[in-house]
Design a protein around this motif. Structure first.
Motif, PDB file in Angstrom:
ATOM      1  N   PRO A   7      25.155  80.662   9.738  1.00  0.00           N
ATOM      2  CA  PRO A   7      26.318  79.772   9.844  1.00  0.00           C
ATOM      3  C   PRO A   7      26.936  79.712  11.231  1.00  0.00           C
ATOM      4  O   PRO A   7      27.563  78.711  11.594  1.00  0.00           O
ATOM      5  CB  PRO A   7      27.312  80.372   8.829  1.00  0.00           C
ATOM      6  N   PHE A   8      26.756  80.779  12.008  1.00  0.00           N
ATOM      7  CA  PHE A   8      27.362  80.804  13.333  1.00  0.00           C
ATOM      8  C   PHE A   8      26.630  79.902  14.326  1.00  0.00           C
ATOM      9  O   PHE A   8      27.183  79.552  15.368  1.00  0.00           O
ATOM     10  CB  PHE A   8      27.396  82.245  13.871  1.00  0.00           C
ATOM     11  N   THR A   9      25.384  79.556  14.019  1.00  0.00           N
ATOM     12  CA  THR A   9      24.615  78.740  14.959  1.00  0.00           C
ATOM     13  C   THR A   9      25.206  77.346  15.123  1.00  0.00           C
ATOM     14  O   THR A   9      24.991  76.696  16.147  1.00  0.00           O
ATOM     15  CB  THR A   9      23.151  78.621  14.491  1.00  0.00           C
ATOM     16  N   ARG A  10      25.954  76.875  14.149  1.00  0.00           N
ATOM     17  CA  ARG A  10      26.540  75.534  14.249  1.00  0.00           C
ATOM     18  C   ARG A  10      27.609  75.451  15.316  1.00  0.00           C
ATOM     19  O   ARG A  10      27.962  74.358  15.777  1.00  0.00           O
ATOM     20  CB  ARG A  10      27.110  75.112  12.898  1.00  0.00           C
ATOM     21  N   PHE A  11      28.166  76.610  15.711  1.00  0.00           N
ATOM     22  CA  PHE A  11      29.182  76.613  16.756  1.00  0.00           C
ATOM     23  C   PHE A  11      28.576  76.607  18.157  1.00  0.00           C
ATOM     24  O   PHE A  11      29.301  76.420  19.131  1.00  0.00           O
ATOM     25  CB  PHE A  11      30.086  77.848  16.609  1.00  0.00           C
ATOM     26  N   MET A  12      27.283  76.794  18.253  1.00  0.00           N
ATOM     27  CA  MET A  12      26.634  76.948  19.554  1.00  0.00           C
ATOM     28  C   MET A  12      26.138  75.585  20.044  1.00  0.00           C
ATOM     29  O   MET A  12      24.958  75.271  19.968  1.00  0.00           O
ATOM     30  CB  MET A  12      25.502  77.977  19.437  1.00  0.00           C
ATOM     31  N   ARG A  13      27.053  74.806  20.611  1.00  0.00           N
ATOM     32  CA  ARG A  13      26.721  73.457  21.055  1.00  0.00           C
ATOM     33  C   ARG A  13      26.632  73.349  22.573  1.00  0.00           C
ATOM     34  O   ARG A  13      26.117  72.353  23.092  1.00  0.00           O
ATOM     35  CB  ARG A  13      27.757  72.464  20.526  1.00  0.00           C
ATOM     36  N   THR A  14      27.157  74.318  23.282  1.00  0.00           N
ATOM     37  CA  THR A  14      27.076  74.358  24.745  1.00  0.00           C
ATOM     38  C   THR A  14      26.721  75.783  25.161  1.00  0.00           C
ATOM     39  O   THR A  14      26.897  76.726  24.370  1.00  0.00           O
ATOM     40  CB  THR A  14      28.408  73.963  25.397  1.00  0.00           C
ATOM     41  N   PRO A  15      26.254  75.977  26.399  1.00  0.00           N
ATOM     42  CA  PRO A  15      25.972  77.352  26.850  1.00  0.00           C
ATOM     43  C   PRO A  15      27.186  78.265  26.756  1.00  0.00           C
ATOM     44  O   PRO A  15      27.056  79.437  26.385  1.00  0.00           O
ATOM     45  CB  PRO A  15      25.524  77.148  28.304  1.00  0.00           C
ATOM     46  N   ALA A  16      28.371  77.740  27.085  1.00  0.00           N
ATOM     47  CA  ALA A  16      29.571  78.575  27.026  1.00  0.00           C
ATOM     48  C   ALA A  16      29.880  78.998  25.596  1.00  0.00           C
ATOM     49  O   ALA A  16      30.155  80.172  25.321  1.00  0.00           O
ATOM     50  CB  ALA A  16      30.762  77.822  27.623  1.00  0.00           C
ATOM     51  N   LEU A  17      29.817  78.045  24.671  1.00  0.00           N
ATOM     52  CA  LEU A  17      30.057  78.381  23.260  1.00  0.00           C
ATOM     53  C   LEU A  17      28.997  79.340  22.737  1.00  0.00           C
ATOM     54  O   LEU A  17      29.295  80.232  21.936  1.00  0.00           O
ATOM     55  CB  LEU A  17      30.080  77.105  22.422  1.00  0.00           C
ATOM     56  N   ALA A  18      27.767  79.155  23.184  1.00  0.00           N
ATOM     57  CA  ALA A  18      26.698  80.055  22.749  1.00  0.00           C
ATOM     58  C   ALA A  18      26.957  81.476  23.234  1.00  0.00           C
ATOM     59  O   ALA A  18      26.776  82.448  22.484  1.00  0.00           O
ATOM     60  CB  ALA A  18      25.353  79.556  23.269  1.00  0.00           C
ATOM     61  N   TYR A  19      27.380  81.615  24.485  1.00  0.00           N
ATOM     62  CA  TYR A  19      27.659  82.943  25.048  1.00  0.00           C
ATOM     63  C   TYR A  19      28.738  83.663  24.242  1.00  0.00           C
ATOM     64  O   TYR A  19      28.566  84.812  23.825  1.00  0.00           O
ATOM     65  CB  TYR A  19      28.088  82.789  26.510  1.00  0.00           C
ATOM     66  N   TRP A  20      29.866  82.996  24.009  1.00  0.00           N
ATOM     67  CA  TRP A  20      30.977  83.631  23.320  1.00  0.00           C
ATOM     68  C   TRP A  20      30.688  83.817  21.835  1.00  0.00           C
ATOM     69  O   TRP A  20      31.092  84.824  21.235  1.00  0.00           O
ATOM     70  CB  TRP A  20      32.262  82.834  23.523  1.00  0.00           C
ATOM     71  N   THR A  21      29.970  82.885  21.232  1.00  0.00           N
ATOM     72  CA  THR A  21      29.628  83.034  19.819  1.00  0.00           C
ATOM     73  C   THR A  21      28.706  84.227  19.601  1.00  0.00           C
ATOM     74  O   THR A  21      28.935  85.060  18.719  1.00  0.00           O
ATOM     75  CB  THR A  21      28.952  81.758  19.287  1.00  0.00           C
ATOM     76  N   ILE A  22      27.648  84.305  20.414  1.00  0.00           N
ATOM     77  CA  ILE A  22      26.718  85.439  20.304  1.00  0.00           C
ATOM     78  C   ILE A  22      27.457  86.753  20.542  1.00  0.00           C
ATOM     79  O   ILE A  22      27.273  87.737  19.819  1.00  0.00           O
ATOM     80  CB  ILE A  22      25.560  85.281  21.300  1.00  0.00           C
ATOM     81  N   GLY A  23      28.317  86.768  21.563  1.00  0.00           N
ATOM     82  CA  GLY A  23      29.044  87.998  21.865  1.00  0.00           C
ATOM     83  C   GLY A  23      29.952  88.444  20.742  1.00  0.00           C
ATOM     84  O   GLY A  23      29.940  89.613  20.341  1.00  0.00           O
ATOM     85  N   LEU A  24      30.738  87.526  20.207  1.00  0.00           N
ATOM     86  CA  LEU A  24      31.678  87.883  19.151  1.00  0.00           C
ATOM     87  C   LEU A  24      30.964  88.280  17.861  1.00  0.00           C
ATOM     88  O   LEU A  24      31.376  89.228  17.181  1.00  0.00           O
ATOM     89  CB  LEU A  24      32.633  86.712  18.889  1.00  0.00           C
ATOM     90  N   VAL A  25      29.879  87.553  17.514  1.00  0.00           N
ATOM     91  CA  VAL A  25      29.106  87.926  16.324  1.00  0.00           C
ATOM     92  C   VAL A  25      28.486  89.307  16.517  1.00  0.00           C
ATOM     93  O   VAL A  25      28.504  90.152  15.608  1.00  0.00           O
ATOM     94  CB  VAL A  25      28.015  86.875  16.035  1.00  0.00           C
ATOM     95  N   MET A  26      27.948  89.553  17.703  1.00  0.00           N
ATOM     96  CA  MET A  26      27.359  90.857  17.995  1.00  0.00           C
ATOM     97  C   MET A  26      28.404  91.961  17.895  1.00  0.00           C
ATOM     98  O   MET A  26      28.139  93.043  17.344  1.00  0.00           O
ATOM     99  CB  MET A  26      26.752  90.834  19.404  1.00  0.00           C
ATOM    100  N   MET A  27      29.593  91.705  18.387  1.00  0.00           N
ATOM    101  CA  MET A  27      30.651  92.712  18.346  1.00  0.00           C
ATOM    102  C   MET A  27      31.022  93.069  16.907  1.00  0.00           C
ATOM    103  O   MET A  27      31.100  94.253  16.546  1.00  0.00           O
ATOM    104  CB  MET A  27      31.885  92.195  19.086  1.00  0.00           C
ATOM    105  N   VAL A  28      31.233  92.057  16.084  1.00  0.00           N
ATOM    106  CA  VAL A  28      31.631  92.303  14.698  1.00  0.00           C
ATOM    107  C   VAL A  28      30.542  93.030  13.927  1.00  0.00           C
ATOM    108  O   VAL A  28      30.803  94.011  13.216  1.00  0.00           O
ATOM    109  CB  VAL A  28      31.994  90.973  14.005  1.00  0.00           C
TER     110      VAL A  28
END
Length: 469
Positions: free
Chosen positions: A95-116
Motif C-alpha cells: 500500500p505504501f508504493t502508491r505514495f511514491m510518485r516522485t524521487p523525493a516522496l520515494a525517499y521519505w516513504t521508504i525511510g519512514l516505512v523502514m523506520m516503523v
C-alpha cells in the motif's frame, strides 16, 4: 573523597582505555576483555582459581543479563523469514508504493516505512521485508538504488535502532551498564533521536538530490535468494503458496496484533523485559500460525527450522557482545556477585568510585561530558557492531554523571545514539552489507554517502545534549 581507590580501580580503567584503543585500531576486543576479567578477579581475590573461574562466571552473568535481548531478536528474525517466504510482507508493504510518485516522496516513504518496521522487526530483517517491494517502485519514479540504500540505512539502522523503543534491546544494555532504569534512557533519548534523525536524513537528502537521475533509472540487479545465514535465512525454499486474499487477511491480522501489543505496552505501562516478552510471545504465535498455514504437512518440522535459523542469527550477532559486556558488568554490582565484597567500605562499584574521584580531580561539566560520550560512542562503534560497545558508553555515562552530579540518562542516551549510528550500520562498510546487497550497490559507496550527514548530525545532537544535561 570518602572512597580509597585501589589497584583494582586503576587496572579496570587501564583496560577500558586499552579497549578504546583496540576499537580505534579496528581490532577484536574479546581477548583483552578476558584478560581484563582475569586481572580484576586476581586483584580482587588473590586466588588464581577464583580469577580463572570468574571468567566463566562473568560470561554466565552477561548471558543471563542479555538473554531476553538475544531471544527477542532471534524470534523476530525467524518470524520475518517466514513472512518473506509466504509473501505476506509484500502485501503489508505494497500500500505504501502508491505514495511514491516522485524521487523525493520515494525517499521519505521508504525511510519512514523502514523506520516503523525496524522498530518491530529489527533493521536487518526489515531490509529483507521491504527492499524487494519498495526498491523497484522507487526506481520507477527515478530514485537511484544507492539513494534507496541510504534511506533504508539511515532510517532503519540509524533512527529506529538508536532509539529502539519497541524491542528495547539497546536501551537495556546501556541502562544496565549505567545502573539506571530502561525507561529513563528511553525518555532521555527521544529528543536526541529526533534531532539526530531529522538533521541526518535532511542533510543526506539534500546531498543526494543533486546526484539523483530524475529520469530513466535502470533496474538494479538484486536477488533475495543471496540473503545468507549471516543476515537472515535463505529464501529459495518452495512451499504451498497462499492466495492473495489469504495473504491480505494474514497481513491485516498481523498488523492488528502488533498494534495491540503497542497499545498494551502503553495501557499497562509495560517496559523493558515485560514489553519484550509481550512482543516475543506475539512473534512466536505469528511464526507458528504462518508456518503451519504455508507448509501444511511439513509445518511442525518447519517451525523448528525457522527457530534454529533465528537463534543462529541472534547468537552470531551477540557473540562479540558477551565478552565485552561481561567485563563492563564488573564495573558495577556484578563484581560483588562474582567475586564477593572486594572493594573498600562504602564503595558502590568501580565505575562509581572512579566518577567520585574524577569529580575531585578534573573540572567536568556538561559540554565536556557530552563531547566525551559522543566520542566514546563513535569509537566503540568502529567495530561495525553498534552493540558491542554500548555497555562501555553506559559505564562512561555513569562515571561522568557521578562527577557532574546529574544528567546520567541524557549522557547514556547520547553515547548510545553515537555508538549505534556509527557502528550499527550507517558508516562502517561491513555493517552496511544488508541494505547494499538488496539494492545492488557497493557498501563502501553507501558509507561515503552517509559520512557527512551523520557527522553533521552528531555535532548538532551533541550541542543539543549540552543543554539537556
Amino acid at each position: 573523597m570518602g572512597i580509597e581507590l585501589i589497584s583494582l580501580h586503576w587496572v579496570y580503567l587501564a583496560v577500558v582505555m586499552l579497549l578504546i584503543g583496540c576499537m580505534i585500531a579496528r581490532r577484536d576486543t574479546t581477548l583483552l576483555c578476558i584478560g581484563g576479567i582475569f586481572l580484576v578477579g586476581f586483584l580482587a581475590t588473590d586466588s588464581l582459581a577464583d580469577s580463572v573461574s570468574g571468567i566463566f562466571t562473568s560470561f554466565i552473568y552477561a548471558i543471563k543479563e542479555l538473554m531476553s535481548t538475544i531471544f527477542i531478536i532471534s524470534v523476530i528474525v525467524a518470524m520475518s523469514s517466514v513472512l518473506t517466504k509466504s509473501g505476506i510482507n509484500e502485501v503489508m508493504i505494497s500500500p505504501f508504493t502508491r505514495f511514491m510518485r516522485t524521487p523525493a516522496l520515494a525517499y521519505w516513504t521508504i525511510g519512514l516505512v523502514m523506520m516503523v518496521i525496524s522498530w518491530f522487526f529489527w533493521p536487518s530483517p526489515a531490509v529483507a521485508l521491504i527492499g524487494v517491494v519498495l526498491l523497484p517502485a522507487a526506481m520507477r519514479v527515478g530514485l537511484s538504488p544507492i539513494a534507496v540504500a541510504v534511506a533504508m540505512n539511515l532510517f532503519g539502522h540509524g533512527i529506529a535502532l538508536s532509539g529502539d523503543y519497541v524491542i528495547q534491546a539497546a536501551p537495556k544494555l546501556t541502562a544496565d551498564a549505567a545502573g539506571i532504569p530502561v525507561g529513563d534512557v528511553i525518555s532521555a533519548s527521544i529528543p536526541l533521536v529526533i534531532i539526530m534523525g531529522a538533521v541526518t536524513t535532511v542533510a543526506a537528502f539534500w546531498f543526494m538530490k543533486k546526484d539523483m537521475k530524475m529520469s530513466g533509472a535502470q533496474a538494479a540487479t538484486f536477488n533475495l535468494t543471496k540473503w545468507n545465514s549471516e543476515e537472515g535465512p535463505e529464501s529459495n525454499e518452495t512451499f504451498t503458496s497462499l492466495s492473495l486474499r489469504a495473504r491480505k487477511w494474514m497481513a491485516a491480522l498481523i498488523v492488528l496484533l502488533l498494534a495491540a501489543d503497542v497499545a498494551a505496552m502503553y495501557t499497562l505501562d509495560l517496559q523493558g523485559g515485560d514489553a519484550t516478552a509481550l512482543l516475543g510471545g506475539t512473534s512466536i504465535l505469528i511464526l507458528v500460525a504462518v508456518t503451519l498455514l504455508i507448509h501444511r504437512n511439513q509445518g511442525l518440522e518447519k517451525i523448528t527450522d525457522y527457530l534454529i535459523q533465528g537463534f543462529h542469527f541472534g547468537f552470531k550477532v551477540f557473540g562479540p557482545v558477551i565478552p565485552i559486556a561481561a567485563f563492563f558488568y564488573l564495573g558495577d554490582s556484578a563484581i560483588f556477585e562474582i567475586f564477593g565484597k572486594v572493594l573498600p567500605e562504602g564503595s558502590n562499584g568501580i565505575v562509581n568510585d572512579l566518577g567520585v574521584a574524577l569529580a575531585h580531580t578534573v573540572p567536568v561539566n556538561a559540554p565536556t561530558g557530552a563531547i566525551t560520550l559522543t566520542a566514546a560512542g563513535a569509537i566503540t562503534g568502529l567495530d561495525g557492531s553498534g552493540f558491542s560497545g554500548i555497555s562501555l558508553v553506559g559505564s562512561i555515562a555513569h562515571l561522568f554523571s557521578a562527577a557532574i552530579g546529574h544528567g546520567i540518562a541524557t549522557l547514556t542516551a547520547l553515547g548510545q545514539i553515537a555508538a549505534i549510528w556509527v557502528g550499527g550500520g550507517t558508516l562502517i562498510p561491513w555493517a552496511l552489507i544488508p541494505a547494499a546487497a538488496i539494492c545492488g550497490v557497493n557498501p563502501f559507496d553507501v558509507a561515503r554517502k552517509n559520512l557527512l550527514p551523520v557527522l553533521i548530525g552528531l555535532v548538532v545532537t551533541t550541542i543539543a545534549a549540552m543543554f539537556l544535561i
